[in-house]
Motif scaffolding. Structure first.
Motif, PDB file in Angstrom:
ATOM      1  N   MET A 140       2.247   1.694  -3.493  1.00 28.98           N
ATOM      2  CA  MET A 140       1.242   2.010  -4.519  1.00 28.98           C
ATOM      3  C   MET A 140       0.753   3.443  -4.414  1.00 28.98           C
ATOM      4  O   MET A 140       0.491   4.089  -5.419  1.00 28.98           O
ATOM      5  CB  MET A 140       0.044   1.056  -4.398  1.00 28.98           C
ATOM      6  CG  MET A 140       0.349  -0.357  -4.774  1.00 28.98           C
ATOM      7  SD  MET A 140      -1.089  -1.437  -4.836  1.00 28.98           S
ATOM      8  CE  MET A 140      -1.851  -1.221  -3.263  1.00 28.98           C
ATOM      9  N   THR A 141       0.616   3.935  -3.185  1.00 28.91           N
ATOM     10  CA  THR A 141       0.067   5.279  -2.995  1.00 28.91           C
ATOM     11  C   THR A 141       1.151   6.339  -2.881  1.00 28.91           C
ATOM     12  O   THR A 141       0.832   7.522  -2.832  1.00 28.91           O
ATOM     13  CB  THR A 141      -0.801   5.319  -1.727  1.00 28.91           C
ATOM     14  OG1 THR A 141      -0.009   4.957  -0.600  1.00 28.91           O
ATOM     15  CG2 THR A 141      -1.991   4.409  -1.867  1.00 28.91           C
TER      16      THR A 141
ATOM     17  N   VAL B  23       2.822   7.132  -0.381  1.00 26.91           N
ATOM     18  CA  VAL B  23       2.750   7.771   0.933  1.00 26.91           C
ATOM     19  C   VAL B  23       3.541   6.888   1.889  1.00 26.91           C
ATOM     20  O   VAL B  23       3.042   5.887   2.386  1.00 26.91           O
ATOM     21  CB  VAL B  23       1.292   7.924   1.419  1.00 26.91           C
ATOM     22  CG1 VAL B  23       1.266   8.560   2.808  1.00 26.91           C
ATOM     23  CG2 VAL B  23       0.488   8.738   0.436  1.00 26.91           C
TER      24      VAL B  23
ATOM     25  N   TRP C 293       0.805  -1.216   0.000  1.00 21.80           N
ATOM     26  CA  TRP C 293       0.000   0.000   0.000  1.00 21.80           C
ATOM     27  C   TRP C 293       0.846   1.279   0.000  1.00 21.80           C
ATOM     28  O   TRP C 293       0.581   2.180  -0.801  1.00 21.80           O
ATOM     29  CB  TRP C 293      -0.971   0.000   1.176  1.00 21.80           C
ATOM     30  CG  TRP C 293      -1.921   1.142   1.128  1.00 21.80           C
ATOM     31  CD1 TRP C 293      -1.871   2.300   1.858  1.00 21.80           C
ATOM     32  CD2 TRP C 293      -3.060   1.263   0.274  1.00 21.80           C
ATOM     33  NE1 TRP C 293      -2.906   3.118   1.526  1.00 21.80           N
ATOM     34  CE2 TRP C 293      -3.651   2.504   0.553  1.00 21.80           C
ATOM     35  CE3 TRP C 293      -3.635   0.451  -0.685  1.00 21.80           C
ATOM     36  CZ2 TRP C 293      -4.793   2.942  -0.104  1.00 21.80           C
ATOM     37  CZ3 TRP C 293      -4.768   0.879  -1.336  1.00 21.80           C
ATOM     38  CH2 TRP C 293      -5.325   2.116  -1.043  1.00 21.80           C
ATOM     39  N   PRO C 294       1.867   1.404   0.849  1.00 24.46           N
ATOM     40  CA  PRO C 294       2.680   2.632   0.789  1.00 24.46           C
ATOM     41  C   PRO C 294       3.391   2.801  -0.555  1.00 24.46           C
ATOM     42  O   PRO C 294       3.549   3.927  -1.037  1.00 24.46           O
ATOM     43  CB  PRO C 294       3.699   2.451   1.909  1.00 24.46           C
ATOM     44  CG  PRO C 294       3.086   1.474   2.827  1.00 24.46           C
ATOM     45  CD  PRO C 294       2.260   0.570   1.976  1.00 24.46           C
TER      46      PRO C 294
END
Length: 68
Positions: free
Chosen positions: A61-62, A64, A58-59
């Motif tokens: 992909m985003t 962030v 997730w980090p």
């Protein structure tokens, strides 16, 4: 995630031991116990792998990223 895996592995192992013993397997053969054991392990393992992958990626992909 690790604690969830330990719980899933323990419960799956305990119910799997029932299915592995001949005396108990005679009584639970073709029952919902066998179906529940299979689905608990397969669905639980799949969802856990999905959530673990999402947690890891997730980090990335985003874009962030945490400062920690």
């Amino acid at each position: 995630m690790r604690l969830r895996f330990i719980g899933l592995f323990t419960i799956g192992g305990l119910t799997g031991m029932f299915l592995a013993s001949l005396g108990m397997d005679v009584h639970v053969h073709d029952t919902y116990f066998v179906i529940a054991h299979f689905h608990f392990i397969m669905v639980g393992g799949s969802v856990m792998a999905y959530m673990g992958g999402l947690h890891y990626w997730w980090p990335k992909m985003t874009a962030v990223l945490s400062d920690a």
